[in-house]
Scaffold this active site. Structure first.
Site, PDB file in Angstrom:
ATOM      1  N   GLU A  99       0.856  -1.181   0.000  1.00 56.58           N
ATOM      2  CA  GLU A  99       0.000   0.000   0.000  1.00 56.58           C
ATOM      3  C   GLU A  99       0.894   1.235   0.000  1.00 56.58           C
ATOM      4  OE1 GLU A  99      -3.785  -1.988   2.411  1.00 56.58           O
ATOM      5  OE2 GLU A  99      -2.631  -0.383   3.364  1.00 56.58           O
ATOM      6  N   ASP A 142      -5.014   9.395  10.418  1.00 51.21           N
ATOM      7  CA  ASP A 142      -3.654   8.916  10.643  1.00 51.21           C
ATOM      8  C   ASP A 142      -3.121   9.351  11.995  1.00 51.21           C
ATOM      9  OD1 ASP A 142      -3.431   7.661   8.165  1.00 51.21           O
ATOM     10  OD2 ASP A 142      -2.923   9.543   7.175  1.00 51.21           O
TER      11      ASP A 142
END
Length: 257
Positions: A51, A62
């Site tokens: 990824e 995040d």
């Protein structure tokens, strides 16, 4: 419907008696030059799927490690165009399936049709866009499917069975099971509800189930009676690289588990 490229990679790992390994690496990290070396090192060290994170200025899902990596990449001039050009230059050289993971804004600015065309030409096999709602993803999903690419679904502890089945009706490649609510990041252990989330996902989806968020070492999977089909790790890898380590040594611990 036949299995996609990403699903086949995970099924091949399963046939070998192990979970597929899916590292996450922010594009342009730790530096623009070194990123490509580490990407190729992950591939050579046995990553089944990689990824590639698309940096964005407001990475709301995040944790601090991935957010800092994204900021550094942006400051060095990393763009989605730069990522596409670099992947296209390496098309055919990487064994692992490639997935672009990022927030909706960069993809919208690039233009969905142009993005899908360029991604296909660069050898990309799918993408993950956490902030693109299921109810609004039909156009992009259709464009991707026409080029044999997947739009990966994300589900978590708070995703009900009904919603999972809605995703399952259109999902392909693999389903990304988020281990814990909140942001990405390294954690000491997995929450007790992970087993239940995995079990519900297995009941709803026919495609492979991948577990991510907070995964840092193989020992975390030992307490699961039914481990995931694939494991995704990002923050721990980024931290390892930032400390001067290399991708190959990090992957070795997973490949030899």
């Amino acid at each position: 419907m036949s299995a996609s490229r990403l699903e086949r990679r995970i099924r091949e790992a399963q046939a070998a008696g192990r979970p597929a390994l899916i590292p996450f690496l922010t594009a342009g990290f730790p530096t623009k030059e070194r990123f490509w070396d580490e990407l190729e090192a992950l591939d050579a060290a046995g990553a089944d799927i990689i990824e590639v994170g698309v940096p964005f200025s407001d990475p709301v899902a995040d944790g601090p490690v991935v957010a800092a990596a994204s900021q550094r990449a942006l400051e060095s001039g990393v763009t989605l165009r730069w990522i596409m050009d670099g992947l296209a230059a390496r098309k055919g050289r990487l064994r692992a399936g490639l997935v672009l993971m990022g927030y909706l804004n960069p993809f919208m600015q690039y233009g969905f049709e142009r993005f899908v065309s360029d991604a296909a030409d660069a050898g990309v096999a799918g993408c993950i866009i956490p902030d693109l709602p299921l109810d609004e993803d039909a156009d992009l999903r259709a464009l991707l499917a026409a080029r044999d690419m997947d739009l990966i679904a994300l589900v978590g502890p708070n995703t009900g069975e009904g919603r999972m089945r809605e995703y399952a009706a259109v999902a392909s490649g693999y389903v990304y099971v988020v281990s814990v609510m909140g942001t990405t990041g390294v954690r000491d252990g997995l929450p007790v509800e992970v087993a239940d989330t995995l079990a519900r996902a297995r009941q709803c989806f026919s495609i492979p189930v991948a577990l991510g968020f907070g995964i840092s070492r193989p020992a975390q999977l030992e307490g699961l009676s039914h481990p995931p089909d694939a494991v995704i790790f990002g923050s721990a890898l980024l931290r390892h690289l930032d400390a001067g380590g290399d991708a190959a040594s990090f992957m070795k611990a997973w490949a030899e588990r």
